[in-house]
Design a protein around this motif. Structure first.
Motif, PDB file in Angstrom:
ATOM      1  N   LEU A  40       7.819  22.608  -3.764  1.00 33.65           N
ATOM      2  CA  LEU A  40       6.872  21.537  -3.475  1.00 33.65           C
ATOM      3  C   LEU A  40       7.624  20.363  -2.863  1.00 33.65           C
ATOM      4  O   LEU A  40       8.599  19.888  -3.432  1.00 33.65           O
ATOM      5  CB  LEU A  40       6.179  21.090  -4.773  1.00 33.65           C
ATOM      6  CG  LEU A  40       5.247  19.880  -4.687  1.00 33.65           C
ATOM      7  CD1 LEU A  40       4.003  20.218  -3.886  1.00 33.65           C
ATOM      8  CD2 LEU A  40       4.864  19.410  -6.081  1.00 33.65           C
ATOM      9  N   LEU A  41       7.188  19.906  -1.699  1.00 35.17           N
ATOM     10  CA  LEU A  41       7.762  18.711  -1.099  1.00 35.17           C
ATOM     11  C   LEU A  41       6.723  17.602  -1.111  1.00 35.17           C
ATOM     12  O   LEU A  41       5.604  17.779  -0.604  1.00 35.17           O
ATOM     13  CB  LEU A  41       8.235  18.961   0.329  1.00 35.17           C
ATOM     14  CG  LEU A  41       8.999  17.758   0.913  1.00 35.17           C
ATOM     15  CD1 LEU A  41      10.301  18.189   1.560  1.00 35.17           C
ATOM     16  CD2 LEU A  41       8.153  16.963   1.900  1.00 35.17           C
ATOM     17  N   VAL A  42       7.079  16.470  -1.700  1.00 37.69           N
ATOM     18  CA  VAL A  42       6.187  15.309  -1.795  1.00 37.69           C
ATOM     19  C   VAL A  42       6.691  14.235  -0.842  1.00 37.69           C
ATOM     20  O   VAL A  42       7.897  13.931  -0.806  1.00 37.69           O
ATOM     21  CB  VAL A  42       6.151  14.754  -3.235  1.00 37.69           C
ATOM     22  CG1 VAL A  42       5.202  13.558  -3.318  1.00 37.69           C
ATOM     23  CG2 VAL A  42       5.744  15.842  -4.214  1.00 37.69           C
ATOM     24  N   ASN A  43       5.765  13.650  -0.074  1.00 36.07           N
ATOM     25  CA  ASN A  43       6.127  12.576   0.855  1.00 36.07           C
ATOM     26  C   ASN A  43       5.207  11.388   0.607  1.00 36.07           C
ATOM     27  O   ASN A  43       3.980  11.508   0.725  1.00 36.07           O
ATOM     28  CB  ASN A  43       5.994  13.042   2.305  1.00 36.07           C
ATOM     29  CG  ASN A  43       6.455  11.983   3.286  1.00 36.07           C
ATOM     30  OD1 ASN A  43       7.591  11.523   3.224  1.00 36.07           O
ATOM     31  ND2 ASN A  43       5.568  11.573   4.192  1.00 36.07           N
ATOM     32  N   VAL A  44       5.777  10.240   0.237  1.00 35.39           N
ATOM     33  CA  VAL A  44       5.007   9.025  -0.039  1.00 35.39           C
ATOM     34  C   VAL A  44       5.325   7.994   1.039  1.00 35.39           C
ATOM     35  O   VAL A  44       6.485   7.615   1.224  1.00 35.39           O
ATOM     36  CB  VAL A  44       5.338   8.446  -1.431  1.00 35.39           C
ATOM     37  CG1 VAL A  44       4.474   7.208  -1.707  1.00 35.39           C
ATOM     38  CG2 VAL A  44       5.122   9.503  -2.510  1.00 35.39           C
ATOM     39  N   GLY A  45       4.296   7.564   1.758  1.00 31.46           N
ATOM     40  CA  GLY A  45       4.462   6.488   2.719  1.00 31.46           C
ATOM     41  C   GLY A  45       4.143   5.154   2.067  1.00 31.46           C
ATOM     42  O   GLY A  45       3.197   5.048   1.284  1.00 31.46           O
ATOM     43  N   TYR A  46       4.937   4.140   2.358  1.00 25.88           N
ATOM     44  CA  TYR A  46       4.700   2.821   1.766  1.00 25.88           C
ATOM     45  C   TYR A  46       4.817   1.729   2.822  1.00 25.88           C
ATOM     46  O   TYR A  46       5.494   1.884   3.842  1.00 25.88           O
ATOM     47  CB  TYR A  46       5.672   2.549   0.606  1.00 25.88           C
ATOM     48  CG  TYR A  46       7.136   2.503   1.010  1.00 25.88           C
ATOM     49  CD1 TYR A  46       7.734   1.311   1.410  1.00 25.88           C
ATOM     50  CD2 TYR A  46       7.925   3.655   0.985  1.00 25.88           C
ATOM     51  CE1 TYR A  46       9.073   1.265   1.784  1.00 25.88           C
ATOM     52  CE2 TYR A  46       9.256   3.617   1.354  1.00 25.88           C
ATOM     53  CZ  TYR A  46       9.823   2.415   1.750  1.00 25.88           C
ATOM     54  OH  TYR A  46      11.138   2.367   2.134  1.00 25.88           O
ATOM     55  N   TRP A  47       4.128   0.621   2.555  1.00 26.14           N
ATOM     56  CA  TRP A  47       4.075  -0.503   3.494  1.00 26.14           C
ATOM     57  C   TRP A  47       3.841  -1.763   2.666  1.00 26.14           C
ATOM     58  O   TRP A  47       3.026  -1.751   1.743  1.00 26.14           O
ATOM     59  CB  TRP A  47       2.930  -0.278   4.476  1.00 26.14           C
ATOM     60  CG  TRP A  47       2.809  -1.239   5.619  1.00 26.14           C
ATOM     61  CD1 TRP A  47       3.291  -1.067   6.881  1.00 26.14           C
ATOM     62  CD2 TRP A  47       2.099  -2.486   5.637  1.00 26.14           C
ATOM     63  NE1 TRP A  47       2.946  -2.136   7.682  1.00 26.14           N
ATOM     64  CE2 TRP A  47       2.214  -3.024   6.934  1.00 26.14           C
ATOM     65  CE3 TRP A  47       1.390  -3.205   4.668  1.00 26.14           C
ATOM     66  CZ2 TRP A  47       1.657  -4.238   7.295  1.00 26.14           C
ATOM     67  CZ3 TRP A  47       0.827  -4.424   5.025  1.00 26.14           C
ATOM     68  CH2 TRP A  47       0.970  -4.926   6.325  1.00 26.14           C
ATOM     69  N   SER A  89       0.845  -1.183   0.000  1.00 27.77           N
ATOM     70  CA  SER A  89       0.000   0.000   0.000  1.00 27.77           C
ATOM     71  C   SER A  89       0.885   1.239   0.000  1.00 27.77           C
ATOM     72  O   SER A  89       2.018   1.199   0.491  1.00 27.77           O
ATOM     73  CB  SER A  89      -0.906   0.011   1.239  1.00 27.77           C
ATOM     74  OG  SER A  89      -1.686   1.188   1.298  1.00 27.77           O
ATOM     75  N   TYR A  90       0.380   2.319  -0.563  1.00 27.91           N
ATOM     76  CA  TYR A  90       1.093   3.586  -0.470  1.00 27.91           C
ATOM     77  C   TYR A  90       0.081   4.711  -0.346  1.00 27.91           C
ATOM     78  O   TYR A  90      -1.087   4.578  -0.719  1.00 27.91           O
ATOM     79  CB  TYR A  90       2.029   3.810  -1.661  1.00 27.91           C
ATOM     80  CG  TYR A  90       1.333   4.053  -2.975  1.00 27.91           C
ATOM     81  CD1 TYR A  90       0.949   5.332  -3.368  1.00 27.91           C
ATOM     82  CD2 TYR A  90       1.067   2.996  -3.848  1.00 27.91           C
ATOM     83  CE1 TYR A  90       0.317   5.561  -4.571  1.00 27.91           C
ATOM     84  CE2 TYR A  90       0.441   3.209  -5.061  1.00 27.91           C
ATOM     85  CZ  TYR A  90       0.067   4.500  -5.415  1.00 27.91           C
ATOM     86  OH  TYR A  90      -0.567   4.712  -6.615  1.00 27.91           O
ATOM     87  N   ASP A  91       0.540   5.816   0.198  1.00 27.91           N
ATOM     88  CA  ASP A  91      -0.286   7.009   0.295  1.00 27.91           C
ATOM     89  C   ASP A  91       0.641   8.209   0.150  1.00 27.91           C
ATOM     90  O   ASP A  91       1.843   8.110   0.419  1.00 27.91           O
ATOM     91  CB  ASP A  91      -1.022   7.052   1.639  1.00 27.91           C
ATOM     92  CG  ASP A  91      -2.208   8.011   1.615  1.00 27.91           C
ATOM     93  OD1 ASP A  91      -2.510   8.569   0.548  1.00 27.91           O
ATOM     94  OD2 ASP A  91      -2.838   8.201   2.672  1.00 27.91           O
ATOM     95  N   THR A  92       0.086   9.318  -0.277  1.00 25.54           N
ATOM     96  CA  THR A  92       0.917  10.479  -0.604  1.00 25.54           C
ATOM     97  C   THR A  92       0.382  11.739   0.059  1.00 25.54           C
ATOM     98  O   THR A  92      -0.827  11.971   0.102  1.00 25.54           O
ATOM     99  CB  THR A  92       0.961  10.695  -2.125  1.00 25.54           C
ATOM    100  OG1 THR A  92       1.400   9.489  -2.751  1.00 25.54           O
ATOM    101  CG2 THR A  92       1.905  11.824  -2.494  1.00 25.54           C
ATOM    102  N   HIS A 110      -0.701   5.482   5.312  1.00 22.42           N
ATOM    103  CA  HIS A 110      -1.172   6.846   5.564  1.00 22.42           C
ATOM    104  C   HIS A 110      -0.399   7.497   6.711  1.00 22.42           C
ATOM    105  O   HIS A 110      -0.020   8.675   6.628  1.00 22.42           O
ATOM    106  CB  HIS A 110      -2.658   6.837   5.893  1.00 22.42           C
ATOM    107  CG  HIS A 110      -3.191   8.183   6.305  1.00 22.42           C
ATOM    108  ND1 HIS A 110      -3.437   9.192   5.408  1.00 22.42           N
ATOM    109  CD2 HIS A 110      -3.486   8.685   7.531  1.00 22.42           C
ATOM    110  CE1 HIS A 110      -3.870  10.264   6.058  1.00 22.42           C
ATOM    111  NE2 HIS A 110      -3.907   9.985   7.342  1.00 22.42           N
ATOM    112  N   GLU A 111      -0.154   6.728   7.771  1.00 21.41           N
ATOM    113  CA  GLU A 111       0.593   7.262   8.917  1.00 21.41           C
ATOM    114  C   GLU A 111       1.988   7.735   8.498  1.00 21.41           C
ATOM    115  O   GLU A 111       2.501   8.732   9.007  1.00 21.41           O
ATOM    116  CB  GLU A 111       0.719   6.195  10.005  1.00 21.41           C
ATOM    117  CG  GLU A 111      -0.596   5.875  10.711  1.00 21.41           C
ATOM    118  CD  GLU A 111      -0.504   4.621  11.571  1.00 21.41           C
ATOM    119  OE1 GLU A 111       0.612   4.074  11.695  1.00 21.41           O
ATOM    120  OE2 GLU A 111      -1.544   4.180  12.089  1.00 21.41           O
ATOM    121  N   LEU A 112       2.595   7.009   7.555  1.00 30.35           N
ATOM    122  CA  LEU A 112       3.933   7.369   7.094  1.00 30.35           C
ATOM    123  C   LEU A 112       3.908   8.507   6.078  1.00 30.35           C
ATOM    124  O   LEU A 112       4.923   9.173   5.866  1.00 30.35           O
ATOM    125  CB  LEU A 112       4.606   6.141   6.478  1.00 30.35           C
ATOM    126  CG  LEU A 112       4.960   5.031   7.474  1.00 30.35           C
ATOM    127  CD1 LEU A 112       5.168   3.705   6.753  1.00 30.35           C
ATOM    128  CD2 LEU A 112       6.197   5.412   8.268  1.00 30.35           C
TER     129      LEU A 112
END
Length: 361
Positions: free
Chosen positions: A108-115, A91-94, A319-321
């Motif tokens: 622009l800073l983009v942060n993608v959390g993945y699991w 899963s990932y969320d941005t 999402h938390e990440l």
């Protein structure tokens, strides 16, 4: 002389006095639901011409579908844990920090959390952050985000999914109907980006799962298209499916019709609904590929939702990440200020935004 209005709470309570009228309308709404479901249950899977911008039509017999191992199980979590052992999920969320019109320096800073997890062996999680320059930022943010997400998928998630049954949970609608209000150039660009991601996943035999909550009326539109009736009441898909399904059941598979995106290089897009709990109805979108197992799709979503307390655990973890909280955003702006040798971050933003964030300054 200053004239103040009534206390805010009293004004709100006065508005709530009409709740009895709304309640009676809701009871009438339940009759509409029952009539619609009787019509829905009588539909036969058949090709139909769709004139609506979005709609859903059945591809299976219209009835609820239950997993046999779960139907009468005292502890569905334990039963499903045995069945999904060996599945691979990701899963990932941005999230991103885009100070927008209030910010004088367009960064622009983009942060993608993945699991990801190969059940029940090794797994991993983390986040990938990228700071984008002005030249890149000239593009629409949504398109830039998709490019960064592709990097995360190809570098951190997909290579680590080891089993023969691989699923990727995505917190978004794959039918891209939300782009129908966009200009044609932007919509075509985002379709191209999403298509690239979906083709990459399918080529690696990873099933993309677009799982989200929705207030759409696509089932009613499908019923209208098939029956030719234009007098049907407007009832949302979630309300219909909450009555139609028992907890843990899924709907029949439905063909997705949308002007935005209906196929991925000839691969049709399907949807179904799963009742994860009372009033907890999720829409699930996925491509129709030859190696798809509907029961396995149903199992992994249900298992992840049960261990997640009503919503897939893997999506909560990513999402938390991904999420950027107030402290994270303040740190980003302070870093911008230091990079640009400006004494304090609030100098970079408009006075309107300063007063919103720090009203007593």
């Amino acid at each position: 002389m200053w004239k103040s209005g009534e206390a805010k709470e009293l004004v709100i309570r006065r508005a709530l006095a009409n709740i009895s009228d709304l309640a009676s309308n809701f009871l009438q709404h339940r009759d509409d639901v029952d009539r619609l479901l009787r019509t829905f249950s009588e539909l036969s899977p058949s090709p139909v011409q769709i004139s609506y911008e979005t709609a859903l039509t059945p591809l299976e017999e219209v009835k609820p579908y239950a997993l046999p191992e779960v139907k009468d199980a005292e502890n569905p979590e334990n039963v499903l844990e045995d069945v999904v052992r060996g599945f691979s999920i990701g899963s990932y969320d941005t999230s991103y920090h885009n100070p927008g019109a209030h910010f004088f320096i367009p960064l622009l800073l983009v942060n993608v959390g993945y699991w990801y997890h190969n059940l029940f062996n090794e797994g991993g999680s983390g986040n990938y952050a990228e700071l984008l320059s002005y030249d890149v930022y000239k593009e629409d943010v949504e398109i830039v985000l998709k490019r960064v997400e592709y990097k995360v998928l190809s570098n951190f998630i997909v290579p680590n999914l080891k089993s023969s049954r691989k699923f990727l949970f995505m917190d978004e609608s794959l039918d891209l109907s939300y782009t129908l209000s966009w200009c044609i150039e932007k919509r075509e660009a985002i379709i191209g980006q999403v298509n690239e991601i979906l083709k990459y996943l399918i080529s690696n035999e990873v099933l993309p799962i677009g799982l989200h909550y929705t207030r759409k009326y696509d089932i009613v539109r499908g019923i209208s298209a098939i029956t030719g009736r234009d007098d049907l009441p407007e009832v949302s898909d979630r309300v219909l499916m909450n009555t139609f399904l028992d907890v843990y059941d899924r709907s029949p598979v439905l063909r997705v019709h949308t002007r935005a995106l209906s196929e991925i290089d000839g691969i049709p897009l399907y949807a179904l609904f799963i009742k994860l709990g009372e009033y907890n109805i999720v829409r699930v979108e996925f491509p129709g590929v030859e190696w798809l197992s509907l029961d396995d799709l149903h199992r992994i979503i249900l298992y992840q939702s049960i261990v997640g307390g009503g919503f897939p655990r893997c999506m909560q973890k990513s999402h938390e990440l991904a999420v950027l909280r107030i402290k994270d955003r303040e740190m980003i702006e302070e870093s911008f200020a230091q990079m640009l040798r400006i004494p304090a971050s609030y100098i970079l933003i408009s006075k309107k935004q300063v007063r919103k964030r720090w009203p007593h300054i």
